[in-house]
Design a protein around this motif. Structure first.
Motif, PDB file in Angstrom:
ATOM      1  N   HIS A 175       0.825  -1.199   0.000  1.00 27.27           N
ATOM      2  CA  HIS A 175       0.000   0.000   0.000  1.00 27.27           C
ATOM      3  C   HIS A 175       0.868   1.261   0.000  1.00 27.27           C
ATOM      4  O   HIS A 175       0.579   2.223  -0.721  1.00 27.27           O
ATOM      5  CB  HIS A 175      -0.927  -0.007   1.216  1.00 27.27           C
ATOM      6  CG  HIS A 175      -2.010  -1.019   1.124  1.00 27.27           C
ATOM      7  ND1 HIS A 175      -2.483  -1.717   2.218  1.00 27.27           N
ATOM      8  CD2 HIS A 175      -2.720  -1.486   0.071  1.00 27.27           C
ATOM      9  CE1 HIS A 175      -3.431  -2.555   1.842  1.00 27.27           C
ATOM     10  NE2 HIS A 175      -3.592  -2.425   0.544  1.00 27.27           N
ATOM     11  N   ASP A 176       1.932   1.255   0.801  1.00 30.80           N
ATOM     12  CA  ASP A 176       2.831   2.414   0.808  1.00 30.80           C
ATOM     13  C   ASP A 176       3.545   2.565  -0.529  1.00 30.80           C
ATOM     14  O   ASP A 176       3.724   3.687  -1.029  1.00 30.80           O
ATOM     15  CB  ASP A 176       3.859   2.259   1.935  1.00 30.80           C
ATOM     16  CG  ASP A 176       3.318   2.701   3.286  1.00 30.80           C
ATOM     17  OD1 ASP A 176       2.261   3.364   3.304  1.00 30.80           O
ATOM     18  OD2 ASP A 176       3.937   2.377   4.314  1.00 30.80           O
ATOM     19  N   SER A 233       2.465   1.663  -3.467  1.00 32.57           N
ATOM     20  CA  SER A 233       1.502   2.168  -4.441  1.00 32.57           C
ATOM     21  C   SER A 233       1.347   3.686  -4.330  1.00 32.57           C
ATOM     22  O   SER A 233       1.311   4.396  -5.342  1.00 32.57           O
ATOM     23  CB  SER A 233       0.148   1.475  -4.248  1.00 32.57           C
ATOM     24  OG  SER A 233      -0.823   2.009  -5.121  1.00 32.57           O
ATOM     25  N   MET A 234       1.293   4.184  -3.096  1.00 28.45           N
ATOM     26  CA  MET A 234       1.156   5.624  -2.891  1.00 28.45           C
ATOM     27  C   MET A 234       2.423   6.360  -3.327  1.00 28.45           C
ATOM     28  O   MET A 234       2.348   7.414  -3.982  1.00 28.45           O
ATOM     29  CB  MET A 234       0.867   5.895  -1.407  1.00 28.45           C
ATOM     30  CG  MET A 234       0.414   7.306  -1.106  1.00 28.45           C
ATOM     31  SD  MET A 234      -1.205   7.632  -1.841  1.00 28.45           S
ATOM     32  CE  MET A 234      -1.525   9.290  -1.248  1.00 28.45           C
ATOM     33  N   TYR A 244      -3.219   2.722  -7.841  1.00 32.80           N
ATOM     34  CA  TYR A 244      -3.604   3.372  -6.582  1.00 32.80           C
ATOM     35  C   TYR A 244      -5.059   3.076  -6.241  1.00 32.80           C
ATOM     36  O   TYR A 244      -5.392   2.753  -5.090  1.00 32.80           O
ATOM     37  CB  TYR A 244      -3.377   4.874  -6.705  1.00 32.80           C
ATOM     38  CG  TYR A 244      -4.061   5.707  -5.658  1.00 32.80           C
ATOM     39  CD1 TYR A 244      -3.576   5.780  -4.364  1.00 32.80           C
ATOM     40  CD2 TYR A 244      -5.209   6.434  -5.973  1.00 32.80           C
ATOM     41  CE1 TYR A 244      -4.201   6.555  -3.397  1.00 32.80           C
ATOM     42  CE2 TYR A 244      -5.848   7.211  -5.028  1.00 32.80           C
ATOM     43  CZ  TYR A 244      -5.335   7.266  -3.732  1.00 32.80           C
ATOM     44  OH  TYR A 244      -5.970   8.025  -2.787  1.00 32.80           O
ATOM     45  N   TYR A 291       2.486  16.716   2.412  1.00 33.80           N
ATOM     46  CA  TYR A 291       1.474  15.914   1.706  1.00 33.80           C
ATOM     47  C   TYR A 291       0.553  16.806   0.888  1.00 33.80           C
ATOM     48  O   TYR A 291       0.245  16.504  -0.275  1.00 33.80           O
ATOM     49  CB  TYR A 291       0.684  15.100   2.719  1.00 33.80           C
ATOM     50  CG  TYR A 291      -0.559  14.454   2.169  1.00 33.80           C
ATOM     51  CD1 TYR A 291      -0.482  13.362   1.303  1.00 33.80           C
ATOM     52  CD2 TYR A 291      -1.823  14.933   2.509  1.00 33.80           C
ATOM     53  CE1 TYR A 291      -1.623  12.769   0.795  1.00 33.80           C
ATOM     54  CE2 TYR A 291      -2.966  14.340   2.005  1.00 33.80           C
ATOM     55  CZ  TYR A 291      -2.865  13.258   1.150  1.00 33.80           C
ATOM     56  OH  TYR A 291      -4.006  12.679   0.646  1.00 33.80           O
ATOM     57  N   MET A 320      -3.486   4.479   4.137  1.00 29.48           N
ATOM     58  CA  MET A 320      -4.248   4.102   2.957  1.00 29.48           C
ATOM     59  C   MET A 320      -5.694   3.750   3.313  1.00 29.48           C
ATOM     60  O   MET A 320      -6.603   3.968   2.506  1.00 29.48           O
ATOM     61  CB  MET A 320      -3.577   2.930   2.258  1.00 29.48           C
ATOM     62  CG  MET A 320      -2.209   3.273   1.686  1.00 29.48           C
ATOM     63  SD  MET A 320      -2.302   4.520   0.389  1.00 29.48           S
ATOM     64  CE  MET A 320      -3.075   3.581  -0.921  1.00 29.48           C
ATOM     65  N   LEU A 376      -7.577   6.921   3.316  1.00 22.31           N
ATOM     66  CA  LEU A 376      -7.865   7.360   1.956  1.00 22.31           C
ATOM     67  C   LEU A 376      -8.979   6.528   1.334  1.00 22.31           C
ATOM     68  O   LEU A 376      -9.801   7.046   0.573  1.00 22.31           O
ATOM     69  CB  LEU A 376      -6.598   7.264   1.098  1.00 22.31           C
ATOM     70  CG  LEU A 376      -5.526   8.321   1.355  1.00 22.31           C
ATOM     71  CD1 LEU A 376      -4.278   8.029   0.540  1.00 22.31           C
ATOM     72  CD2 LEU A 376      -6.054   9.712   1.037  1.00 22.31           C
TER      73      LEU A 376
END
Length: 359
Positions: free
Chosen positions: A82-83, A85-86, A135, A215, A334, A337
């Motif tokens: 997940h990290d 992908s971000m 994502y 961010y 994530m 999000l």
């Protein structure tokens, strides 16, 4: 060359900073088994993201050979993916899209393109849309299995992002063709407007207020090229405002190029190409409406006979999170999000330490 290198350096520094801040906020049990000083040195050398990918491959190899009942490594692998992908999304919009715009400008300026340049530019456009799809798939992994992204949904999601991004990059490149220094004014102004807009929406992605500004700055760069949802609540009106702004801004950039160009220019093929940009953007908007009308998870909830409003603020009968055996071992960044993007009925506990169960 100097501009390309400076863009690459700035993008890499921002992505490495996000990676380092995420590692510092994670429990030690979820970090790579290397000294903290070495991790810091790798990020200073701009190798942090590369090391993350190698570490994920190592964990993934263990998962492939692990027994079915051993799920600790599987949850760890999901956490890492997940990290990644971000970070890949950040890298794409901080590095690839500016360089893609610069490459398109060079091709238009010289009025010639090598085969390698054409292939590289086409591949870059596909990679930008693919990073958004990856994502989105990562966010969908937090939902129940019945809400997984189908092949048809993936194609529609990929195409509408591609059709929206291509005209935007073309408009910026055409404007730079006549006023290259004008982009140096246009980008900071639009970026500042997007940064203020994101700040007013009250994001809560990072663990502390300082990194949260980083961010928001990165998200403002993404919004310069593509839509990116960052806050809870109904997104319909925000999406309309954003796409209307981008459509007007891109149209003004195209009209400025059309007004300033000489009628006898050799690259007369640009006129029909620029004319096709507006239908391409409208087609992308149509595909996006198609996705949210028939393929969004909240629509599946409605088809099951359960009340939910697409992009509403969330209710007790909306789309639900996947049931994790160790809920505190979930990537909270994530998951938050995913809750924002899909208006989940089960709020993610954002203020719990990320991966707290691994402490």
């Amino acid at each position: 060359a100097a501009l390309s290198l400076s863009l690459l350096a700035a993008a890499s520094a921002a992505a490495q900073a996000c990676s380092w801040l995420w590692l510092r906020s994670d429990p030690p049990a979820l970090r790579p088994a290397v000294p903290v000083a070495l991790l810091a040195a790798l990020h200073l050398l701009q190798l942090g993201f590369f090391f993350r990918c190698l570490h994920a491959l190592k964990v993934g190899w263990k998962v492939c050979w692990a027994k079915a009942e051993e799920e600790d490594e599987q949850r760890h692998m999901a956490f890492l993916s997940h990290d990644i992908s971000m970070l890949r999304l950040f890298e794409t919009f901080l590095e690839n899209t500016p360089q893609l715009t610069l490459l398109l400008y060079i091709i238009l300026r010289t009025n010639k393109a090598e085969l390698s340049q054409g292939l590289g530019m086409g591949t870059a456009f596909l990679c930008v849309s693919w990073s958004l799809l990856d994502y989105h798939q990562s966010l969908r992994s937090f939902l129940q299995d019945k809400y997984e992204l189908s092949l048809g949904s993936s194609v529609i999601y990929f195409l509408w992002n591609l059709f929206l991004i291509c005209p935007r990059i073309l408009a910026v490149a055409l404007f730079a063709l006549l006023w290259p220094y004008g982009v140096a004014v246009h980008f900071p102004l639009v970026w500042l407007a997007m940064f203020l807009w994101v700040s007013l929406q009250g994001t809560d992605f990072m663990e502390s207020p300082g990194p949260e500004q980083l961010y928001r700055a990165v998200v403002a760069v993404i919004l310069y090229f593509s839509w990116f949802n960052v806050a809870q609540g109904r997104t319909l009106y925000r999406s309309i405002i954003y796409h209307s702004f981008i459509l007007v801004d891109s149209t003004l950039l195209g009209l400025a190029w059309l007004w300033g160009r000489a009628p006898s220019e050799e690259n007369s093929y640009l006129l029909p190409v620029a004319s096709a940009a507006l239908p391409c953007y409208l087609l992308g908007l149509g595909l996006r409406v198609t996705y949210y009308t028939w393929l969004h998870p909240n629509v599946q909830v409605q088809q099951e006979g359960r009340y939910d409003q697409v992009d509403a603020s969330g209710g007790s009968d909306g789309v639900e999170l996947r049931s994790f055996l160790e809920p505190d071992l979930v990537n909270r960044r994530m998951q938050w999000l995913a809750q924002t993007h899909f208006s989940l009925s089960q709020p993610a506990r954002r203020h719990v330490l990320n991966g707290a169960a691994a402490v």
